[in-house]
Every structure is written in structure tokens, then in C-alpha cells.
Motif scaffolding. Structure first.
Motif, PDB file in Angstrom:
ATOM      1  N   LEU A 160       0.827  -1.208   0.000  1.00 44.02           N
ATOM      2  CA  LEU A 160       0.000   0.000   0.000  1.00 44.02           C
ATOM      3  C   LEU A 160       0.860   1.257   0.000  1.00 44.02           C
ATOM      4  N   ALA A 161       1.955   1.231   0.755  1.00 45.51           N
ATOM      5  CA  ALA A 161       2.843   2.401   0.805  1.00 45.51           C
ATOM      6  C   ALA A 161       3.465   2.677  -0.560  1.00 45.51           C
ATOM      7  N   GLU A 162       3.761   1.599  -1.311  1.00 41.62           N
ATOM      8  CA  GLU A 162       4.338   1.736  -2.654  1.00 41.62           C
ATOM      9  C   GLU A 162       3.270   1.953  -3.723  1.00 41.62           C
ATOM     10  N   ASP A 163       2.000   1.891  -3.299  1.00 37.55           N
ATOM     11  CA  ASP A 163       0.862   2.087  -4.209  1.00 37.55           C
ATOM     12  C   ASP A 163       0.924   1.119  -5.396  1.00 37.55           C
ATOM     13  N   LEU A 164       1.188  -0.153  -5.085  1.00 35.62           N
ATOM     14  CA  LEU A 164       1.274  -1.162  -6.139  1.00 35.62           C
ATOM     15  C   LEU A 164      -0.121  -1.651  -6.522  1.00 35.62           C
ATOM     16  N   SER A 165      -0.297  -1.964  -7.777  1.00 30.17           N
ATOM     17  CA  SER A 165      -1.562  -2.500  -8.280  1.00 30.17           C
ATOM     18  C   SER A 165      -1.451  -4.015  -8.383  1.00 30.17           C
ATOM     19  N   PRO A 166      -2.581  -4.719  -8.630  1.00 27.28           N
ATOM     20  CA  PRO A 166      -2.497  -6.173  -8.841  1.00 27.28           C
ATOM     21  C   PRO A 166      -1.549  -6.538  -9.986  1.00 27.28           C
ATOM     22  N   GLU A 167      -1.531  -5.701 -11.019  1.00 25.66           N
ATOM     23  CA  GLU A 167      -0.642  -5.960 -12.154  1.00 25.66           C
ATOM     24  C   GLU A 167       0.822  -5.810 -11.746  1.00 25.66           C
ATOM     25  N   ASP A 168       1.098  -4.823 -10.872  1.00 28.98           N
ATOM     26  CA  ASP A 168       2.471  -4.626 -10.402  1.00 28.98           C
ATOM     27  C   ASP A 168       2.970  -5.835  -9.610  1.00 28.98           C
ATOM     28  N   LEU A 169       2.042  -6.505  -8.915  1.00 29.67           N
ATOM     29  CA  LEU A 169       2.434  -7.647  -8.078  1.00 29.67           C
ATOM     30  C   LEU A 169       2.738  -8.892  -8.896  1.00 29.67           C
ATOM     31  N   LYS A 170       2.140  -8.958 -10.084  1.00 28.34           N
ATOM     32  CA  LYS A 170       2.352 -10.166 -10.901  1.00 28.34           C
ATOM     33  C   LYS A 170       3.827 -10.328 -11.224  1.00 28.34           C
ATOM     34  N   ARG A 171       4.317 -11.563 -11.063  1.00 30.42           N
ATOM     35  CA  ARG A 171       5.733 -11.816 -11.274  1.00 30.42           C
ATOM     36  C   ARG A 171       6.025 -12.051 -12.751  1.00 30.42           C
ATOM     37  N   PRO A 172       7.116 -11.483 -13.269  1.00 31.06           N
ATOM     38  CA  PRO A 172       7.503 -11.752 -14.664  1.00 31.06           C
ATOM     39  C   PRO A 172       7.776 -13.234 -14.863  1.00 31.06           C
ATOM     40  N   ALA A 173       7.695 -13.672 -16.105  1.00 31.39           N
ATOM     41  CA  ALA A 173       7.961 -15.082 -16.417  1.00 31.39           C
ATOM     42  C   ALA A 173       9.370 -15.461 -15.954  1.00 31.39           C
ATOM     43  N   GLY A 174       9.452 -16.578 -15.277  1.00 26.54           N
ATOM     44  CA  GLY A 174      10.740 -17.050 -14.783  1.00 26.54           C
ATOM     45  C   GLY A 174      11.114 -16.549 -13.407  1.00 26.54           C
ATOM     46  N   GLU A 175      10.338 -15.612 -12.876  1.00 27.94           N
ATOM     47  CA  GLU A 175      10.598 -15.102 -11.523  1.00 27.94           C
ATOM     48  C   GLU A 175       9.711 -15.832 -10.509  1.00 27.94           C
ATOM     49  N   MET A 176      10.262 -16.127  -9.366  1.00 25.52           N
ATOM     50  CA  MET A 176       9.490 -16.802  -8.327  1.00 25.52           C
ATOM     51  C   MET A 176       9.356 -15.976  -7.056  1.00 25.52           C
ATOM     52  N   LEU A 177      10.275 -15.046  -6.862  1.00 24.55           N
ATOM     53  CA  LEU A 177      10.215 -14.208  -5.668  1.00 24.55           C
ATOM     54  C   LEU A 177       9.193 -13.089  -5.855  1.00 24.55           C
ATOM     55  N   PRO A 178       8.317 -12.876  -4.891  1.00 25.74           N
ATOM     56  CA  PRO A 178       7.355 -11.779  -5.009  1.00 25.74           C
ATOM     57  C   PRO A 178       8.023 -10.427  -4.800  1.00 25.74           C
ATOM     58  N   LYS A 179       7.345  -9.364  -5.193  1.00 27.07           N
ATOM     59  CA  LYS A 179       7.844  -8.016  -4.933  1.00 27.07           C
ATOM     60  C   LYS A 179       7.964  -7.811  -3.422  1.00 27.07           C
ATOM     61  N   LEU A 180       9.011  -7.076  -3.034  1.00 27.61           N
ATOM     62  CA  LEU A 180       9.224  -6.735  -1.614  1.00 27.61           C
ATOM     63  C   LEU A 180       9.308  -7.997  -0.744  1.00 27.61           C
ATOM     64  N   HIS A 181       9.963  -9.027  -1.272  1.00 29.07           N
ATOM     65  CA  HIS A 181       9.979 -10.322  -0.583  1.00 29.07           C
ATOM     66  C   HIS A 181      10.702 -10.284   0.762  1.00 29.07           C
ATOM     67  N   GLY A 182      11.476  -9.226   1.021  1.00 25.85           N
ATOM     68  CA  GLY A 182      12.170  -9.125   2.304  1.00 25.85           C
ATOM     69  C   GLY A 182      11.242  -9.046   3.497  1.00 25.85           C
ATOM     70  N   ALA A 183       9.974  -8.698   3.250  1.00 19.13           N
ATOM     71  CA  ALA A 183       8.995  -8.685   4.341  1.00 19.13           C
ATOM     72  C   ALA A 183       8.479 -10.080   4.650  1.00 19.13           C
TER      73      ALA A 183
END
Length: 279
Positions: A234-257
């Protein structure tokens, strides 16, 4: 006195039953579960729900059971005697009341939280058996017996780091907080983020639950880490599309949390590498 979910805490029906059963039986409630599933917060919410004060005893590896009762400060008394202080004649001036003593002498019924009991020495729970059972203890230095004015609601948490003695378990009402299912997670999130858009929540929960299901994780992300992750989203104002992982990626955005050690991060990177090689 009946406990149920509060405005800021979603209690599963079996957890509410366990709390109320322990209150009825006047037994300590022993709560186990993964770290971050709300064991400590449960005690605060029980106190709030029942209109009681809470006394919190945070157990560490060096904590002794005697500290929960009282401690006699012989060093201070010796120093005062050498200085000729008048207070030295009253030994009560050198008795420091522990958390159990505070709970026993409270003017009204309180919630006593003994948090992370499994951190202490294996004998720690056994050393509290009689005091928690009889709700009294003896102060040898003054010769007085301290009895509970009102039997406190005792909640004891454990992260299952070590086995607890059978004699201790026999005196408790036990409940294991299972990790919430998707619907319960939505209710929990709604309490903390009532304005979160459904599509964003669905995408975040899907990725979160997929992450938890990966075999071999050293530490699975907990409910509290999900809430931290959503706060960042929410702080980064990410949308559902922003959260979708690119092909070949498995780590979610901001995975350090969500992932809290390098072994788990490295495992996801290896899985992603292997997935790219097989394409």
C-alpha cells in the motif's frame, strides 16, 4: 465472562472455545503455534474483551521462576547497613515483587501473560507448578504467604522450541493455533486494512499462500509478515498488475517482508533458475 473476536483481533471459533474453557476451569491456557500467529496478541485482546488489566512476563533464556514471585536484594541491604541507613531494619524494603505477585495482589481480576515459556530452562515450568495451581507462595525472608485476591486468567505461550514437562502440561488447558485458511486471512486483513481493494488482496493472498506451500522453506512467512507485506504494498501504491511476477521469476515483490533468511531466498532463486533452463 465470554471471550470472542474483537474489532482488532479475529479469533477462530476453536480458539474462543479454548479461552473460555480455560477461564471456566480456572486453568492456565497454554497456547502454541507458529511465530507470528497472534499468541501474544491473544492475551492483550482477552484482557481488552473482558475489561481487565494485563500483566506481561516476557520469559528469556536467563529467566528463573523465582523472578516471577519475588527477588531479595541482599546486596542493597548490606550496602545500606554499612551506611547506617534506617530502612535496613525492614527487610520488606529489599523485596522486589515479581509479575505473579503483582497479579496476585491486584485489586481486581487480571490477565497474566507468561510469554514464550519454552525459552527458559527446562525446569522453569516445573518450578511454577504449585504457585499456578494453588495461587499462593511463601516469602521466606518475611515469613508471609502471598495468596491471590482474585484468580488471574493465565495465558502461557510457547513456540515449541523445547518440550514442556508432563506435570506442567497436565495443569494446563492446551490449544494449538493453526495457520489461518484463506477466508480467515481475508477477515484478518480486513480488520487491519479495511479499504484494501479486493483484486489486490486476492493477488497478494494467492502469492503469499503459494509461497507458504513451497516445500523446504526454513521459515514460512506468518500472519504478521503478511500484514507487514501488505502495508509495504500500500505504501508503494502497487496495483495487482504490479504484483504479478515476470515469467521465470518466483520471488514476489518486496519479498524481504516475507522471507527472513538467505537460505530461503537462495532456494527460490535456484528454483527460478531451474525453471528457466527447462523452458
Amino acid at each position: 465472562m465470554r471471550f470472542s473476536s474483537t474489532e482488532s483481533y479475529v479469533a477462530a471459533p476453536d480458539l474462543a472455545v479454548a479461552v473460555n474453557a480455560a477461564i471456566t476451569l480456572e486453568r492456565p491456557l497454554l497456547v502454541k503455534g507458529e511465530p507470528g500467529t497472534g499468541k501474544t496478541e491473544l492475551a492483550r485482546q482477552v484482557a481488552q474483551s473482558l475489561g481487565m488489566s494485563m500483566i506481561e512476563w516476557n520469559v528469556k533464556s536467563t529467566t528463573r521462576a523465582q523472578q516471577g514471585l519475588y527477588e531479595y536484594d541482599a546486596v542493597s541491604r548490606l550496602r545500606d547497613s554499612q551506611l547506617g541507613e534506617a530502612r535496613v531494619h525492614d527487610i520488606g524494603n529489599y523485596i522486589r515483587k515479581g509479575k505473579l505477585w503483582q497479579a496476585f495482589e491486584a485489586e481486581s481480576k487480571v490477565v497474566l501473560l507468561i510469554d514464550e515459556v519454552d525459552k527458559a530452562d527446562i525446569e522453569f515450568p516445573n518450578d511454577l507448578l504449585q504457585e499456578l495451581d494453588r495461587m499462593e507462595f511463601h516469602v521466606y525472608e518475611t515469613g508471609e504467604t502471598i495468596r491471590a485476591r482474585h484468580r488471574p486468567v493465565v495465558i502461557i505461550t510457547s513456540n515449541n522450541e523445547k518440550e514442556l514437562p508432563d506435570a506442567f502440561l497436565r495443569r494446563c488447558f492446551f490449544h494449538y493455533i493453526r495457520f489461518p485458511d484463506a477466508e480467515t486471512l481475508k477477515r484478518i486483513v480486513d480488520v487491519h486494512f479495511p479499504d484494501l481493494k479486493p483484486r489486490l488482496l486476492d493477488e497478494a493472498l494467492t502469492q503469499f499462500l503459494e509461497l507458504r506451500d513451497v516445500q523446504g522453506l526454513k521459515k514460512k512467512p506468518s500472519t504478521s509478515e503478511l500484514l507487514d507485506w501488505l502495508k509495504l504494498i500500500l505504501a508503494e501504491d502497487l496495483s495487482p498488475e504490479d504484483l504479478k511476477r515476470p515469467a521465470g521469476e518466483m520471488l514476489p515483490k518486496l519479498h524481504g517482508a516475507l522471507l527472513k533468511n538467505e537460505q530461503d531466498v537462495a532456494m527460490f532463486e535456484r528454483l527460478a533458475f531451474m525453471a528457466r533452463r527447462t523452458r
